[in-house]
Design a protein around this motif. Structure first.
Motif, PDB file in Angstrom:
ATOM      1  N   ARG A 287      -4.122  24.446 -12.207  1.00  0.00           N
ATOM      2  CA  ARG A 287      -3.991  25.908 -12.304  1.00  0.00           C
ATOM      3  C   ARG A 287      -5.065  26.485 -13.203  1.00  0.00           C
ATOM      4  NH1 ARG A 287       1.565  24.791 -12.738  1.00  0.00           N
ATOM      5  NH2 ARG A 287       1.412  25.018 -15.015  1.00  0.00           N
ATOM      6  N   ARG A 288      -5.432  25.825 -14.295  1.00  0.00           N
ATOM      7  CA  ARG A 288      -6.434  26.363 -15.227  1.00  0.00           C
ATOM      8  C   ARG A 288      -7.821  26.396 -14.601  1.00  0.00           C
ATOM      9  NH1 ARG A 288      -7.025  30.211 -18.552  1.00  0.00           N
ATOM     10  NH2 ARG A 288      -8.363  29.756 -20.356  1.00  0.00           N
ATOM     11  N   LEU A 289      -8.184  25.369 -13.821  1.00  0.00           N
ATOM     12  CA  LEU A 289      -9.499  25.343 -13.184  1.00  0.00           C
ATOM     13  C   LEU A 289      -9.633  26.456 -12.162  1.00  0.00           C
ATOM     14  CD1 LEU A 289     -10.008  21.489 -12.748  1.00  0.00           C
ATOM     15  CD2 LEU A 289     -11.208  23.010 -14.329  1.00  0.00           C
ATOM     16  N   VAL A 290      -8.524  26.754 -11.451  1.00  0.00           N
ATOM     17  CA  VAL A 290      -8.556  27.845 -10.462  1.00  0.00           C
ATOM     18  C   VAL A 290      -8.765  29.183 -11.161  1.00  0.00           C
ATOM     19  CG1 VAL A 290      -7.179  29.093  -8.750  1.00  0.00           C
ATOM     20  CG2 VAL A 290      -7.187  26.596  -8.776  1.00  0.00           C
ATOM     21  N   GLU A 291      -8.073  29.378 -12.285  1.00  0.00           N
ATOM     22  CA  GLU A 291      -8.223  30.640 -13.021  1.00  0.00           C
ATOM     23  C   GLU A 291      -9.661  30.806 -13.521  1.00  0.00           C
ATOM     24  OE1 GLU A 291      -5.360  30.452 -16.086  1.00  0.00           O
ATOM     25  OE2 GLU A 291      -3.611  30.786 -14.759  1.00  0.00           O
ATOM     26  N   LEU A 292     -10.310  29.784 -14.041  1.00  0.00           N
ATOM     27  CA  LEU A 292     -11.681  29.882 -14.565  1.00  0.00           C
ATOM     28  C   LEU A 292     -12.686  30.163 -13.426  1.00  0.00           C
ATOM     29  CD1 LEU A 292     -11.640  26.944 -17.157  1.00  0.00           C
ATOM     30  CD2 LEU A 292     -11.609  29.383 -17.637  1.00  0.00           C
ATOM     31  N   TRP A 293     -12.497  29.593 -12.262  1.00  0.00           N
ATOM     32  CA  TRP A 293     -13.403  29.850 -11.124  1.00  0.00           C
ATOM     33  C   TRP A 293     -13.331  31.316 -10.714  1.00  0.00           C
ATOM     34  CZ3 TRP A 293     -12.299  31.156  -5.937  1.00  0.00           C
ATOM     35  CH2 TRP A 293     -13.399  31.131  -5.096  1.00  0.00           C
ATOM     36  N   GLU A 294     -12.095  31.900 -10.781  1.00  0.00           N
ATOM     37  CA  GLU A 294     -11.946  33.303 -10.427  1.00  0.00           C
ATOM     38  C   GLU A 294     -12.613  34.226 -11.457  1.00  0.00           C
ATOM     39  OE1 GLU A 294      -7.778  33.804 -10.167  1.00  0.00           O
ATOM     40  OE2 GLU A 294      -7.598  32.860  -8.175  1.00  0.00           O
ATOM     41  N   GLN A 295     -12.871  33.819 -12.727  1.00  0.00           N
ATOM     42  CA  GLN A 295     -13.472  34.632 -13.790  1.00  0.00           C
ATOM     43  C   GLN A 295     -14.976  34.403 -13.926  1.00  0.00           C
ATOM     44  OE1 GLN A 295     -11.409  33.661 -17.357  1.00  0.00           O
ATOM     45  NE2 GLN A 295      -9.509  34.763 -16.800  1.00  0.00           N
ATOM     46  N   ALA A 296     -15.679  33.818 -12.966  1.00  0.00           N
ATOM     47  CA  ALA A 296     -17.110  33.483 -13.109  1.00  0.00           C
ATOM     48  C   ALA A 296     -17.951  34.740 -13.244  1.00  0.00           C
ATOM     49  CB  ALA A 296     -17.553  32.632 -11.921  1.00  0.00           C
TER      50      ALA A 296
END
Length: 992
Positions: A287-296
């Motif tokens: 879940r954390r990796l998905v959130e960081l990809w969305e904030q690029a």
């Protein structure tokens, strides 16, 4: 002990000094003290008792009023007694405490008691030859020589018949009280009390032990959760301990099983939780990796903003400095305008001059102001000196005015002092005569009160005379009746004797056994009971007659005293005299009370005159001093005024001119400073404009405004840095979690159920905790029961011997105190007193049989009283005529006197023997002979004659007329209005 001489003064009814010579009075061994009722016969015995012990017998000793009211005020109350004790002749002098009139002034004062003992022969070993003067030492010396206390002396030497008649008929308790006082059995009472106190103490201790045992039983039953038996013992305690041990073993087995089940359940729960935790961690990392990809995109924007803000930061700092310099220039221009206006307002020339010119002009003005500083100070002193000059003038005028006013006041003081001295002399004379007038008023008030009482006293006297006549008539009638009955009985005595004859029995008169013609009783014959009743009525009538005569004498005496004090004055005269004395006393009181006030007024007036004279002198001195200072100060003021006028110029004074110069110099200086600051600010502003433009171009911005719009505050820069750092760390952490060895192959879609294992652990843990609590409770209960059982055993071991000891002590205490197994109900003290009473009964029986011609004997009884009351002190009389034992209360009046006299003499012998005192050579018998007939009186006199055998002296106190004929040596006590006197009859007069 033998008495030699008695002297009394102002004692009892004896107003003057009276002397009784016992050597002359008791030369025959037997003497009589006789006189009217109330004349003071018993007072002579009281005097002997007071001289020896400082107190008198009976109720008279409780009143403590021994001073004679008829004595002269200067006559001291005193008793002096000479006697021989144990071969030592001594003289004792005592005086009681009483109130006497003051020798100076009115009122009363207390005469303190005193005592002294003087050795008229060689003193005993250990005693000082000069004698004793302290009251307590005199008492101890007398008691040591006589060997008996005051109570014992009053019963042994001064035989009070009335008390022994009561003693003869008394109950056990009353008889016990008298015997205790005589024989000093207090130590046996102390033993009884000691036993009672010890029983109480041991009883409390036993009850404490019983309560302790009951407390241990209650605690054992409470801990064991069972009911205690009615009589708990050690077997019961052992039984409950065994039950507790069995319960503890069962609880421990359950604890071991519950602990094993809990450990298995916890291991299963731990495995399930570890698997669930691995799935959770994998899911969180994804879940954390998905959130960081969305904030690029947003992170790229944050980096661009951060870089532009860092390049614009130097340009923003230079722009801020340029704003500050611009603001400083505006302030400098405003200050320059204000300074120019101030210079123009003060009249400054050339305000537009250069800075150097302005500073030179300001220095010149400061120098001129400094030159005027000294003159300003002198101007200030000039004003103060003028104020002082005015004050000197006021002071001199005020001193002259006050001196004149004081002189005017002093003119009236001589007349005022003469008036005060005259009034004081009148007040002093009034005070001197106040006491005399008050004494006369008190005498007049007392006389008026006597006049008011006079009619009532006359009625009392008349009533007493009437009562006396009635009592005399009743007594004569009763005596005539008694004589008639006795004559009739003597006439019928033959018939009375014949009534007792029996066939074959000898006649008590002739001795014949035959009775051919016994006499017969006539119709008017009288028996013994009728004669006794008539004698009792005659005796009571005589007592009433004596009381009536005494009451009549007291009433007449009081009436005569009142008439003597009135001296023939009427009530109206006394009231008029009292009113006049009261008015005079009030006038003198009012005048005398002003004496202190007048004394104070005279002192105050003299002090005021002295003070005014001193004040006037002081005012004159102050006026002269003020005038001299005024003249010197005026010369200094004139000289200074000339210098100040030259220095002030066109100004009002030097100070204002100097102040103007100072302000003008300060304004020029401020204008120079403002103009210099304005020029510096203009140069700095031009320099800062070029520096800002160069910095913007070097940072890559076209204009300064572009650089300022890209700038950000430090808080925004810190926030951007934190966001970027957190994102990088979160991405690295998530990737690190997925790369952990234990998480490899774990799918985020996997499901692990933990609830069943959790419930199993909670159930197993609850069971284990309950088992542990049960073991702990059983263990604690077993330990408590062991401890309590041991305490209970100790309490029982201490209680058993204490109960046995208390039972023995209680039984012994009851026996000592006349209860329990004591069948005679006699206490230890009663037992000792019974032994003493038995000795008294034996000694008294010898005298009683002699006085009753062998008819009566004393019988001591130690039987218990009625209804279980204490016994041991019974005293009855054996009547040999009837052969029966009779209660002493059944004796007639004459028989009671004989028994009482015998009992008193017997008790005197026993007490003297018990105390180990000196030989009692002198004995007094007080009253009681009036109840005896002539024959019995002869027998009693024979017994008293036996008492004087071997040199013993016996004194009788009585008013019986027949004794005056029998006893040659008599001391006559006569009563009068001025006090009683004594005279020796049959020998030399002792006192007149």
């Amino acid at each position: 002990m033998r008495l030699h001489r008695l002297e009394i003064a102002a004692f009892g009814p004896y107003a003057r000094r009276e002397v009784v010579d016992f050597d002359a009075l008791g030369a025959d061994g037997l003497f009589l003290l006789h006189g009217d009722t109330g004349a003071g016969k018993t007072t002579l015995l009281d005097a002997v008792a007071f001289a020896l012990y400082g107190t008198v017998p009976g109720a008279r000793g409780q009143v403590k009023r021994l001073h004679c009211d008829l004595a002269e005020p200067d006559t001291d109350t005193e008793v002096a007694l000479e006697l021989t004790v144990q071969g030592h002749r001594i003289r004792i002098v005592r005086g009681p405490e009483y109130r006497r009139p003051k020798r100076r002034g009115d009122g009363y004062t207390t005469q303190q008691a005193r005592a002294s003992l003087t050795w008229l022969s060689c003193p005993p070993h250990g005693h000082a030859a000069e004698g004793v003067t302290r009251i307590d030492e005199v008492g101890r010396t007398v008691q040591r020589l006589l060997g008996m206390s005051a109570e014992q002396f009053f019963q042994v030497v001064l035989l009070p018949q009335g008390e022994f008649a009561r003693f003869l008929r008394a109950e056990t308790t009353e008889r016990e009280q008298l015997l205790e006082r005589l024989f000093g059995t207090q130590r046996f009472a102390d033993v009884e009390r000691w036993f009672r106190d010890l029983r109480t103490t041991r009883g409390r201790e036993l009850e404490r032990r019983r309560a302790a045992a009951r407390e241990w039983v209650a605690r054992l039953a409470q801990v064991a959760q069972t009911e205690a038996p009615e009589e708990p013992g050690l077997d019961w305690a052992t039984e409950i301990r065994q039950h507790a041990t069995a319960a503890l073993a069962a609880a421990r087995g359950e604890e071991r099983a519950a602990s094993a089940a809990r450990r298995d359940a916890e291991a299963t729960l731990q495995e399930r939780r570890a698997a669930a935790d691995r799935v959770r961690r994998v899911r969180a990392a994804h879940r954390r990796l998905v959130e960081l990809w969305e904030q690029a995109d947003q992170r790229a924007s944050w980096k661009s903003e951060q870089a532009a803000a860092r390049r614009a930061h130097p340009v923003a700092e230079l722009a801020a400095e340029l704003d500050r310099v611009t603001e400083r220039l505006e302030h400098a221009r405003r200050d320059e305008t204000v300074a120019e206006r101030a210079c123009l307002a003060l009249g400054f020339e050339q305000p537009q001059a250069e800075v150097a010119v302005l500073r030179a002009r300001a220095a010149a003005l400061r120098e001129q102001a400094g030159q005027l500083a000294g003159l300003v100070e002198e101007a200030g002193r000039q004003t103060g000196d003028r104020d002082r000059l005015a004050r000197f003038e006021e002071r001199a005028a005020y001193a002259a005015e006050q001196a004149a006013a004081i002189s005017q006041k002093l003119e009236g003081f001589p007349e005022r002092m003469r008036q005060l001295n005259a009034e004081y002399e009148l007040a002093r004379q009034a005070e001197a005569g106040f006491e005399a007038i008050r004494a006369r008023e008190q005498e007049a008030a007392a006389a008026l009160a006597d006049a008011d009482r006079l009619p009532e006293l006359e009625r009392v006297v008349q009533h007493a005379l009437d009562a006396e006549r009635v009592a005399v008539d009743d007594h004569q009638s009763a005596r005539a009746t008694l004589l008639d009955l006795r004559e009739r009985r003597l006439a019928g005595m033959a018939a009375e004797l014949a009534a007792g004859l029996a066939d074959g029995a000898p006649c008590p008169v002739c001795g014949s056994a035959e009775h051919p013609a016994p006499a017969e009783a006539s119709a008017d014959s009288v028996g013994d009971a009728e004669e006794r009743a008539a004698a009792e009525r005659e005796r009571q009538a005589e007592q009433r007659r004596d009381l009536a005569v005494d009451a009549r004498y007291r009433a007449e005496n009081e009436l005569a005293l009142v008439r003597e004090r009135l001296s023939g004055q009427t009530r109206e005269q006394l009231a008029k005299n009292l009113t006049a004395l009261g008015a005079e006393l009030r006038s003198l009181t009012q005048r005398a009370t002003s004496k202190a006030r007048l004394e104070e007024s005279i002192r105050n007036a003299q002090a005021e005159a002295d003070e005014l004279t001193a004040d006037r002198t002081r005012m004159h001195s102050e006026e002269s001093e003020a005038r001299a200072k005024q003249r010197a100060l005026a010369e200094r003021i004139d000289e200074r005024a000339q210098r100040l006028d030259a220095a002030r110029g066109d100004f009002d004074d030097v100070g204002k001119r100097r102040e103007h110069l100072v302000l003008l110099g300060e304004a020029a200086e401020e204008l120079a400073d403002a103009r210099s600051a304005r020029a510096a600010a203009e140069e700095l502003l031009e320099e800062r404009h070029g520096a800002v433009l160069d910095a913007a171009r070097r940072a890559g911005f076209a204009t300064v405004e572009d650089a300022l719009s890209a700038a950000r505050p430090q808080s925004r820069l810190a926030e951007l840095e934190r966001w970027l750092t957190e994102a990088e760390r979160a991405e690295a952490a998530a990737k690190g979690v997925l790369e952990e060895p234990e998480l490899r192959g774990v799918s985020p879609e996997e499901e692990v159920d933990v609830e069943p294992a959790q419930q199993a652990v909670e159930d197993a843990r609850s069971r284990a905790e309950s088992a542990v609590a049960a073991v702990r409770a059983c263990s604690q209960r077993a330990h408590d029961l062991d401890t309590l059982a041991e305490h209970f055993r100790c309490a029982l071991s201490e209680l058993e011997p204490a109960e046995r000891e208390y039972a023995e002590l209680e039984a012994l205490t009851d026996v000592v105190n006349g209860r329990g197994q004591n069948a005679r109900r006699m206490s230890l003290r009663s037992y000792v007193l019974a032994a003493r009473l038995e000795e008294v009964a034996v000694a008294a029986t010898a005298r009683l049989r002699s006085m009753s011609q062998g008819r009566f004997s004393f019988v001591h009884s130690d039987a218990a009283g009625s209804r279980g009351t204490r016994g041991g002190l019974g005293l009855d009389v054996l009547d040999d005529y009837s052969g029966t034992v009779r209660p002493a209360k059944t004796l007639s009046g004459g028989e009671s006197f004989l028994a009482s006299l015998a009992l008193a003499l017997g008790l005197a012998d026993v007490v003297a023997a018990q105390t180990g005192g000196a030989l009692l050579d002198t004995l007094f018998v007080d009253e009681g002979f009036g109840t005896l007939d002539s024959e019995t009186l002869d027998v009693v006199m024979d017994v008293l004659d036996e008492l004087r055998a071997g040199g013993r002296v016996v004194g009788l106190v009585s008013h019986v007329e027949e004794l005056r004929q029998r006893i040659p040596m008599r001391l006559r006590v006569r009563k009068s209005r001025t006090g009683s006197t004594v005279r020796l009859e049959g020998g030399m007069p002792v006192a007149c």
